[in-house]
Design a protein around this motif. Structure first.
Motif, PDB file in Angstrom:
ATOM      1  N   LEU A 142     -17.102  50.276 -82.986  1.00 22.85           N
ATOM      2  CA  LEU A 142     -16.802  48.842 -82.992  1.00 22.85           C
ATOM      3  C   LEU A 142     -17.496  48.099 -84.118  1.00 22.85           C
ATOM      4  CD1 LEU A 142     -16.887  47.979 -79.194  1.00 22.85           C
ATOM      5  CD2 LEU A 142     -14.940  48.540 -80.631  1.00 22.85           C
ATOM      6  N   GLY A 143     -18.486  48.690 -84.698  1.00 18.56           N
ATOM      7  CA  GLY A 143     -19.260  48.035 -85.748  1.00 18.56           C
ATOM      8  C   GLY A 143     -20.730  48.315 -85.534  1.00 18.56           C
ATOM      9  N   GLY A 144     -21.420  48.632 -86.603  1.00 19.83           N
ATOM     10  CA  GLY A 144     -22.825  48.988 -86.457  1.00 19.83           C
ATOM     11  C   GLY A 144     -22.957  50.243 -85.626  1.00 19.83           C
ATOM     12  N   ASP A 145     -23.843  50.203 -84.662  1.00 19.64           N
ATOM     13  CA  ASP A 145     -24.059  51.358 -83.794  1.00 19.64           C
ATOM     14  C   ASP A 145     -23.294  51.274 -82.478  1.00 19.64           C
ATOM     15  OD1 ASP A 145     -25.828  52.572 -85.556  1.00 19.64           O
ATOM     16  OD2 ASP A 145     -27.554  51.490 -84.744  1.00 19.64           O
ATOM     17  N   VAL A 146     -22.442  50.263 -82.311  1.00 13.38           N
ATOM     18  CA  VAL A 146     -21.743  50.065 -81.038  1.00 13.38           C
ATOM     19  C   VAL A 146     -20.471  50.907 -81.017  1.00 13.38           C
ATOM     20  CG1 VAL A 146     -20.676  48.385 -79.502  1.00 13.38           C
ATOM     21  CG2 VAL A 146     -22.683  47.750 -80.843  1.00 13.38           C
ATOM     22  N   VAL A 147     -20.306  51.665 -79.919  1.00 10.27           N
ATOM     23  CA  VAL A 147     -19.173  52.570 -79.758  1.00 10.27           C
ATOM     24  C   VAL A 147     -18.590  52.377 -78.359  1.00 10.27           C
ATOM     25  CG1 VAL A 147     -18.499  55.016 -79.680  1.00 10.27           C
ATOM     26  CG2 VAL A 147     -20.312  54.289 -81.222  1.00 10.27           C
ATOM     27  N   THR A 148     -17.270  52.505 -78.223  1.00 13.61           N
ATOM     28  CA  THR A 148     -16.686  52.605 -76.897  1.00 13.61           C
ATOM     29  C   THR A 148     -16.330  54.064 -76.667  1.00 13.61           C
ATOM     30  OG1 THR A 148     -14.416  52.178 -77.620  1.00 13.61           O
ATOM     31  CG2 THR A 148     -15.713  50.285 -76.899  1.00 13.61           C
ATOM     32  N   TYR A 149     -16.706  54.564 -75.502  1.00 21.23           N
ATOM     33  CA  TYR A 149     -16.295  55.886 -75.062  1.00 21.23           C
ATOM     34  C   TYR A 149     -15.269  55.651 -73.977  1.00 21.23           C
ATOM     35  CZ  TYR A 149     -20.441  57.573 -77.456  1.00 21.23           C
ATOM     36  OH  TYR A 149     -21.383  57.854 -78.406  1.00 21.23           O
ATOM     37  N   GLY A 150     -14.115  56.277 -74.094  1.00 19.81           N
ATOM     38  CA  GLY A 150     -13.085  56.022 -73.113  1.00 19.81           C
ATOM     39  C   GLY A 150     -12.315  57.261 -72.729  1.00 19.81           C
ATOM     40  N   TRP A 151     -11.759  57.205 -71.543  1.00 16.82           N
ATOM     41  CA  TRP A 151     -10.869  58.241 -71.044  1.00 16.82           C
ATOM     42  C   TRP A 151      -9.680  57.520 -70.443  1.00 16.82           C
ATOM     43  CZ3 TRP A 151     -16.091  58.194 -70.666  1.00 16.82           C
ATOM     44  CH2 TRP A 151     -16.783  59.318 -71.153  1.00 16.82           C
ATOM     45  N   ARG A 152      -8.484  58.028 -70.684  1.00 14.75           N
ATOM     46  CA  ARG A 152      -7.294  57.405 -70.111  1.00 14.75           C
ATOM     47  C   ARG A 152      -6.330  58.485 -69.656  1.00 14.75           C
ATOM     48  NH1 ARG A 152      -3.200  57.923 -73.690  1.00 14.75           N
ATOM     49  NH2 ARG A 152      -3.801  58.232 -75.841  1.00 14.75           N
ATOM     50  N   ALA A 153      -5.524  58.125 -68.666  1.00  7.65           N
ATOM     51  CA  ALA A 153      -4.520  59.048 -68.145  1.00  7.65           C
ATOM     52  C   ALA A 153      -3.446  59.275 -69.203  1.00  7.65           C
ATOM     53  CB  ALA A 153      -3.911  58.482 -66.869  1.00  7.65           C
ATOM     54  N   ALA A 154      -2.802  60.405 -69.129  1.00  6.89           N
ATOM     55  CA  ALA A 154      -1.728  60.734 -70.057  1.00  6.89           C
ATOM     56  C   ALA A 154      -0.563  59.773 -69.874  1.00  6.89           C
ATOM     57  CB  ALA A 154      -1.259  62.165 -69.828  1.00  6.89           C
ATOM     58  N   ALA A 155       0.220  59.609 -70.924  1.00 10.90           N
ATOM     59  CA  ALA A 155       1.393  58.739 -70.852  1.00 10.90           C
ATOM     60  C   ALA A 155       2.294  59.201 -69.717  1.00 10.90           C
ATOM     61  CB  ALA A 155       2.146  58.773 -72.174  1.00 10.90           C
ATOM     62  N   GLY A 156       2.798  58.261 -68.956  1.00  6.99           N
ATOM     63  CA  GLY A 156       3.676  58.574 -67.840  1.00  6.99           C
ATOM     64  C   GLY A 156       2.951  58.748 -66.516  1.00  6.99           C
ATOM     65  N   ASP A 157       1.631  58.764 -66.532  1.00  4.28           N
ATOM     66  CA  ASP A 157       0.856  58.857 -65.290  1.00  4.28           C
ATOM     67  C   ASP A 157       1.028  57.548 -64.532  1.00  4.28           C
ATOM     68  OD1 ASP A 157      -1.166  58.748 -63.328  1.00  4.28           O
ATOM     69  OD2 ASP A 157      -2.431  60.104 -64.467  1.00  4.28           O
ATOM     70  N   ASP A 158       1.390  57.623 -63.262  1.00  5.78           N
ATOM     71  CA  ASP A 158       1.672  56.424 -62.462  1.00  5.78           C
ATOM     72  C   ASP A 158       0.464  55.499 -62.307  1.00  5.78           C
ATOM     73  OD1 ASP A 158       4.229  57.281 -62.152  1.00  5.78           O
ATOM     74  OD2 ASP A 158       3.941  58.051 -60.119  1.00  5.78           O
ATOM     75  N   THR A 159      -0.756  56.041 -62.286  1.00  2.00           N
ATOM     76  CA  THR A 159      -1.926  55.216 -62.023  1.00  2.00           C
ATOM     77  C   THR A 159      -2.455  54.537 -63.273  1.00  2.00           C
ATOM     78  OG1 THR A 159      -3.487  57.015 -62.411  1.00  2.00           O
ATOM     79  CG2 THR A 159      -2.671  56.715 -60.151  1.00  2.00           C
ATOM     80  N   ASP A 160      -2.223  55.120 -64.430  1.00  2.00           N
ATOM     81  CA  ASP A 160      -2.746  54.589 -65.687  1.00  2.00           C
ATOM     82  C   ASP A 160      -4.266  54.395 -65.609  1.00  2.00           C
ATOM     83  OD1 ASP A 160      -2.572  53.709 -68.336  1.00  2.00           O
ATOM     84  OD2 ASP A 160      -2.353  51.625 -67.737  1.00  2.00           O
ATOM     85  N   LEU A 161      -4.963  55.390 -65.044  1.00  3.09           N
ATOM     86  CA  LEU A 161      -6.416  55.339 -64.906  1.00  3.09           C
ATOM     87  C   LEU A 161      -7.073  55.227 -66.273  1.00  3.09           C
ATOM     88  CD1 LEU A 161      -8.972  55.607 -63.088  1.00  3.09           C
ATOM     89  CD2 LEU A 161      -8.809  58.068 -63.482  1.00  3.09           C
ATOM     90  N   GLN A 162      -8.021  54.294 -66.398  1.00  6.49           N
ATOM     91  CA  GLN A 162      -8.769  54.117 -67.641  1.00  6.49           C
ATOM     92  C   GLN A 162     -10.242  53.953 -67.317  1.00  6.49           C
ATOM     93  OE1 GLN A 162      -7.064  50.725 -69.607  1.00  6.49           O
ATOM     94  NE2 GLN A 162      -5.178  51.790 -70.097  1.00  6.49           N
ATOM     95  N   VAL A 163     -11.091  54.628 -68.093  1.00  3.43           N
ATOM     96  CA  VAL A 163     -12.544  54.527 -67.960  1.00  3.43           C
ATOM     97  C   VAL A 163     -13.080  54.187 -69.347  1.00  3.43           C
ATOM     98  CG1 VAL A 163     -14.674  55.766 -67.422  1.00  3.43           C
ATOM     99  CG2 VAL A 163     -12.583  56.268 -66.133  1.00  3.43           C
TER     100      VAL A 163
END
Length: 184
Positions: A142-163
């Motif tokens: 994101l800039g400097g030392d700031v980072v987002t770590y994320g996990w998301r469900a595959a396309a077409g997954d009904d829940t669309d889980l995101q972390v």
């Protein structure tokens, strides 16, 4: 003789207290894993109320309060008032989503992050939370030392889980987990 007996007893008691404290030690890594695996992911998937036996509800004298953008949820101050956990349902134009987020309170006497080794976060967390291994990992600087770590469900997954975790060097400050609410 009495002094030797007293000294021996004191040393043994000290060793016992040290070992007990080591056995009872809970690291910030353990806390972060518990937030994800025991509270936020189960909440967004099933609606099971998170953080029931952890922390306390915010009071009138606390600077942090519930998130009014979420409905049918709640808030708890957790981990010695270091964080506030919010959960509930957010509705936008497209879908209703269950949201669970843990944010720092920025209190005067608190540490506003989980102290953790962020260098191997995307490799380590899936070992402790197997569900993350089946999701797609994404890291964004994101800039400097700031980072987002994320996990998301595959396309077409009904829940669309995101972390999503907001992190800096050796620390994670924000945790957000969302999923689409099942159609009633």
């Amino acid at each position: 003789m009495k002094r030797l007996g007293f000294l021996t007893g004191a040393v043994l008691a000290g060793i016992g207290v040290f070992l007990f404290n080591q056995w009872r030690h809970v690291s910030d890594d353990d806390r972060l894993i518990a937030v994800l695996a025991d509270h936020c992911i189960p909440y967004v998937q099933t609606g099971e109320t998170p953080f029931q036996n952890l922390g306390r509800a915010p009071g009138v004298y606390d600077a942090a309060g519930p998130d009014n953008t979420l409905t049918d949820g709640g808030a708890r101050l957790i981990f010695d008032l270091r964080f506030i956990a919010h959960w509930g349902v957010s509705t936008d134009d497209q879908a209703s989503r269950r949201v669970c987020k843990v944010l720092p309170t920025y209190g005067d006497a608190t540490v506003p992050f989980f102290s953790t080794n962020t260098n191997d976060l995307t490799a380590r967390l899936p070992r402790h939370i197997p569900m993350l291994g089946s999701l797609t990992a994404e890291n964004n600087q994101l800039g400097g030392d700031v980072v987002t770590y994320g996990w998301r469900a595959a396309a077409g997954d009904d829940t669309d889980l995101q972390v999503v975790l907001l992190a800096g060097p050796a620390q994670v400050s924000n945790v957000v987990v969302t999923a689409i609410v099942d159609a009633q």
